[in-house]
Every structure is written in structure tokens, then in C-alpha cells.
Design a protein around this motif. Structure first.
Motif, PDB file in Angstrom:
ATOM      1  N   ARG A 184     -18.779 -11.682 -54.153  1.00 27.83           N
ATOM      2  CA  ARG A 184     -17.598 -11.654 -53.280  1.00 27.83           C
ATOM      3  C   ARG A 184     -17.119 -13.078 -52.997  1.00 27.83           C
ATOM      4  NH1 ARG A 184     -16.255 -11.514 -47.663  1.00 27.83           N
ATOM      5  NH2 ARG A 184     -14.462 -10.178 -47.296  1.00 27.83           N
ATOM      6  N   GLY A 185     -18.068 -13.975 -52.712  1.00 27.98           N
ATOM      7  CA  GLY A 185     -17.712 -15.360 -52.446  1.00 27.98           C
ATOM      8  C   GLY A 185     -17.104 -16.035 -53.661  1.00 27.98           C
ATOM      9  N   VAL A 186     -17.646 -15.739 -54.845  1.00 26.86           N
ATOM     10  CA  VAL A 186     -17.095 -16.307 -56.081  1.00 26.86           C
ATOM     11  C   VAL A 186     -15.645 -15.865 -56.246  1.00 26.86           C
ATOM     12  CG1 VAL A 186     -17.247 -16.230 -58.613  1.00 26.86           C
ATOM     13  CG2 VAL A 186     -19.321 -16.565 -57.240  1.00 26.86           C
ATOM     14  N   ALA A 187     -15.384 -14.587 -55.998  1.00 27.58           N
ATOM     15  CA  ALA A 187     -14.012 -14.073 -56.126  1.00 27.58           C
ATOM     16  C   ALA A 187     -13.074 -14.751 -55.131  1.00 27.58           C
ATOM     17  CB  ALA A 187     -13.998 -12.565 -55.931  1.00 27.58           C
ATOM     18  N   ILE A 188     -13.535 -14.952 -53.910  1.00 22.51           N
ATOM     19  CA  ILE A 188     -12.706 -15.612 -52.896  1.00 22.51           C
ATOM     20  C   ILE A 188     -12.406 -17.048 -53.309  1.00 22.51           C
ATOM     21  CG2 ILE A 188     -12.686 -16.489 -50.514  1.00 22.51           C
ATOM     22  CD1 ILE A 188     -14.292 -13.908 -49.772  1.00 22.51           C
ATOM     23  N   GLU A 189     -13.421 -17.743 -53.811  1.00 23.95           N
ATOM     24  CA  GLU A 189     -13.191 -19.138 -54.228  1.00 23.95           C
ATOM     25  C   GLU A 189     -12.229 -19.204 -55.403  1.00 23.95           C
ATOM     26  OE1 GLU A 189     -13.970 -20.673 -51.820  1.00 23.95           O
ATOM     27  OE2 GLU A 189     -15.707 -19.552 -51.180  1.00 23.95           O
ATOM     28  N   GLN A 190     -12.363 -18.282 -56.353  1.00 20.50           N
ATOM     29  CA  GLN A 190     -11.441 -18.276 -57.482  1.00 20.50           C
ATOM     30  C   GLN A 190     -10.002 -18.047 -57.011  1.00 20.50           C
ATOM     31  OE1 GLN A 190     -13.413 -15.354 -59.937  1.00 20.50           O
ATOM     32  NE2 GLN A 190     -14.490 -16.938 -61.098  1.00 20.50           N
ATOM     33  N   TYR A 203     -13.825 -29.495 -52.458  1.00 21.40           N
ATOM     34  CA  TYR A 203     -14.634 -28.628 -51.594  1.00 21.40           C
ATOM     35  C   TYR A 203     -14.645 -27.180 -52.089  1.00 21.40           C
ATOM     36  CZ  TYR A 203     -15.689 -32.264 -48.284  1.00 21.40           C
ATOM     37  OH  TYR A 203     -16.190 -33.402 -47.701  1.00 21.40           O
ATOM     38  N   LEU A 204     -13.537 -26.701 -52.609  1.00 16.46           N
ATOM     39  CA  LEU A 204     -13.520 -25.330 -53.125  1.00 16.46           C
ATOM     40  C   LEU A 204     -14.433 -25.183 -54.336  1.00 16.46           C
ATOM     41  CD1 LEU A 204      -9.766 -24.293 -52.745  1.00 16.46           C
ATOM     42  CD2 LEU A 204     -11.704 -23.712 -51.256  1.00 16.46           C
ATOM     43  N   TYR A 205     -14.484 -26.201 -55.188  1.00 15.59           N
ATOM     44  CA  TYR A 205     -15.403 -26.147 -56.335  1.00 15.59           C
ATOM     45  C   TYR A 205     -16.862 -26.223 -55.871  1.00 15.59           C
ATOM     46  CZ  TYR A 205     -12.019 -26.038 -60.118  1.00 15.59           C
ATOM     47  OH  TYR A 205     -11.039 -25.634 -60.998  1.00 15.59           O
ATOM     48  N   LEU A 206     -17.135 -27.020 -54.841  1.00 12.87           N
ATOM     49  CA  LEU A 206     -18.489 -27.028 -54.280  1.00 12.87           C
ATOM     50  C   LEU A 206     -18.867 -25.636 -53.791  1.00 12.87           C
ATOM     51  CD1 LEU A 206     -18.535 -30.378 -52.222  1.00 12.87           C
ATOM     52  CD2 LEU A 206     -19.839 -29.876 -54.310  1.00 12.87           C
ATOM     53  N   ALA A 207     -17.945 -24.987 -53.085  1.00 16.12           N
ATOM     54  CA  ALA A 207     -18.192 -23.627 -52.588  1.00 16.12           C
ATOM     55  C   ALA A 207     -18.402 -22.657 -53.746  1.00 16.12           C
ATOM     56  CB  ALA A 207     -17.032 -23.175 -51.712  1.00 16.12           C
ATOM     57  N   LEU A 208     -17.556 -22.760 -54.758  1.00 19.93           N
ATOM     58  CA  LEU A 208     -17.674 -21.871 -55.915  1.00 19.93           C
ATOM     59  C   LEU A 208     -19.040 -22.025 -56.581  1.00 19.93           C
ATOM     60  CD1 LEU A 208     -16.407 -19.902 -58.000  1.00 19.93           C
ATOM     61  CD2 LEU A 208     -15.615 -21.935 -59.235  1.00 19.93           C
ATOM     62  N   ASN A 221     -31.033 -25.713 -45.577  1.00 15.25           N
ATOM     63  CA  ASN A 221     -30.972 -24.998 -46.855  1.00 15.25           C
ATOM     64  C   ASN A 221     -30.467 -23.550 -46.686  1.00 15.25           C
ATOM     65  OD1 ASN A 221     -31.165 -24.868 -49.648  1.00 15.25           O
ATOM     66  ND2 ASN A 221     -33.249 -24.062 -49.568  1.00 15.25           N
ATOM     67  N   TYR A 222     -29.308 -23.418 -46.028  1.00 11.09           N
ATOM     68  CA  TYR A 222     -28.648 -22.118 -45.872  1.00 11.09           C
ATOM     69  C   TYR A 222     -27.485 -22.076 -46.858  1.00 11.09           C
ATOM     70  CZ  TYR A 222     -31.058 -22.033 -41.307  1.00 11.09           C
ATOM     71  OH  TYR A 222     -31.978 -22.069 -40.296  1.00 11.09           O
ATOM     72  N   PRO A 223     -27.687 -21.530 -48.060  1.00  8.41           N
ATOM     73  CA  PRO A 223     -26.652 -21.637 -49.097  1.00  8.41           C
ATOM     74  C   PRO A 223     -25.342 -20.909 -48.782  1.00  8.41           C
ATOM     75  CG  PRO A 223     -28.466 -20.245 -49.837  1.00  8.41           C
ATOM     76  CD  PRO A 223     -28.881 -20.845 -48.529  1.00  8.41           C
ATOM     77  N   ILE A 224     -25.407 -19.732 -48.196  1.00  3.54           N
ATOM     78  CA  ILE A 224     -24.163 -19.010 -47.913  1.00  3.54           C
ATOM     79  C   ILE A 224     -23.365 -19.730 -46.829  1.00  3.54           C
ATOM     80  CG2 ILE A 224     -23.190 -16.863 -46.962  1.00  3.54           C
ATOM     81  CD1 ILE A 224     -25.279 -15.349 -48.569  1.00  3.54           C
ATOM     82  N   GLU A 225     -24.036 -20.157 -45.781  1.00  8.08           N
ATOM     83  CA  GLU A 225     -23.352 -20.876 -44.714  1.00  8.08           C
ATOM     84  C   GLU A 225     -22.783 -22.197 -45.230  1.00  8.08           C
ATOM     85  OE1 GLU A 225     -26.256 -19.363 -44.488  1.00  8.08           O
ATOM     86  OE2 GLU A 225     -26.105 -17.985 -42.792  1.00  8.08           O
TER      87      GLU A 225
END
Length: 182
Positions: A158-164, A143-148, A115-119
């Protein structure tokens, strides 16, 4: 004249970038000499590895191997996942896509089971990018939508911006730029 100015600007840009990287690398090397806690040492080693990911991926792999060995020795699962996903990133940079995917999946299994959400989000992103490289855009998008969604739930802006950005780039590769708006 224009080419000369451009050459000078590029020289100073790369000189500054190299200088900044050396300064950060020196700081991380110093941290390694004074860090005694094993978990902090693992993270610092991986941070050092990330400094070389674009220019010297073999150095990234070298440092990640050290971090992975220490993580396993002290049973630091988060460090193990982080080292594996970072090694996978370096393998992708080297063009070794099957090995990159294999490492990302190993890291994902550790991240999800602990349960490491960022990783987990990092692994989803990096798996998606491997699929982007082989032009399997539908799997990439999955996979990108899963990450988003994972990063929206944390929330990690920051992660949301990268995924977008990655999603937009994928839709552009698919020649569907309007889809990136939704």
C-alpha cells in the motif's frame, strides 16, 4: 436537470461519507472506553485523530497531543513518533508548513533511531509532501524516493502504491510526466 442530479448525487456522497466517518469515530470512541493497555490506547487515540485530518485538523492536533503526552509518560517511542508525524500532517493541512516540517523531522529522528521502518517511511513521505507544497520538487523527490525504497524493503504494498502516486504527481507538477514511468 443535470445540475439537479449532480447535486443529489453529491449530497448523498457527502452524507454517506459523513455517516461512515461518524460510525468509525463512534467505534473508536467506544474502543477508548474499554482499552486499558496504554500502548493500544495511544494507537487508538491517533487513529481517532486521523479521522479528522481533512475536515477538522485542530481536532487531529487535540487528539495527537493526548497521544503524545501518554506516549512520553509510558516511554512509548513508536507512539511518540506516530503522534508527532500525525500532528505534522494536520499542520500541513492547516497550511502551517514550517511547523509541519519541524514535527516531521522530530518524528523521523525518533523513528530512525529506533529502527521503525513504517514510521520512517511515513515521515519521509510527509516531509516530501511539504516540499511539494512549497514547490521544491527536487527535495520532494528525494524524500519520496526514500519513502518508496523504505517501503519496498519492508515490503508494504500500500505504501509503495502511495509513493508511486506521489512521485507521479510531483513529476506532473514539474511538467515531466514521462519521468514518472521510471
Amino acid at each position: 436537470m443535470g445540475k439537479k442530479i449532480l447535486s443529489i448525487v453529491l449530497f448523498f456522497f457527502f452524507f454517506y461519507e459523513g455517516f461512515a466517518q461518524n460510525k468509525l469515530t463512534d467505534s473508536l470512541k467506544h474502543l477508548l472506553t474499554i482499552t486499558t493497555a496504554d500502548t493500544a490506547r495511544v494507537i487508538t487515540i491517533i487513529d481517532m485523530a486521523l479521522q479528522f485530518r481533512n475536515t477538522r485538523p485542530d481536532s487531529t492536533i487535540y487528539y495527537c497531543d493526548q497521544a503524545l503526552a501518554l506516549s512520553r509518560k509510558i516511554n512509548f517511542k513508536r507512539g511518540e513518533a506516530y503522534a508527532l508525524t500525525t500532528t505534522g500532517l494536520a499542520m500541513r493541512e492547516k497550511g502551517e508548513l514550517p511547523r509541519s516540517l519541524e514535527l516531521q523531522i522530530q518524528a523521523l529522528q525518533i523513528a530512525e533511531s529506533n529502527n521503525y521502518p513504517i514510521e520512517t517511511a511515513f515521515c519521509y513521505r510527509r516531509i516530501g509532501l511539504v516540499y511539494m507544497d512549497i514547490q521544491d520538487y527536487n527535495t520532494c523527490l528525494h524524500y519520496l524516493y526514500l519513502a518508496l525504497h523504505k517501503q519496498e524493503n519492508i515490503p508494504y504494498a500500500r505504501g509503495v502504491a502511495i509513493e508511486q502516486m506521489n512521485l507521479a504527481m510531483t513529476y506532473e507538477y514539474m511538467n515531466k510526466p514521462d519521468s514518472a514511468l521510471y
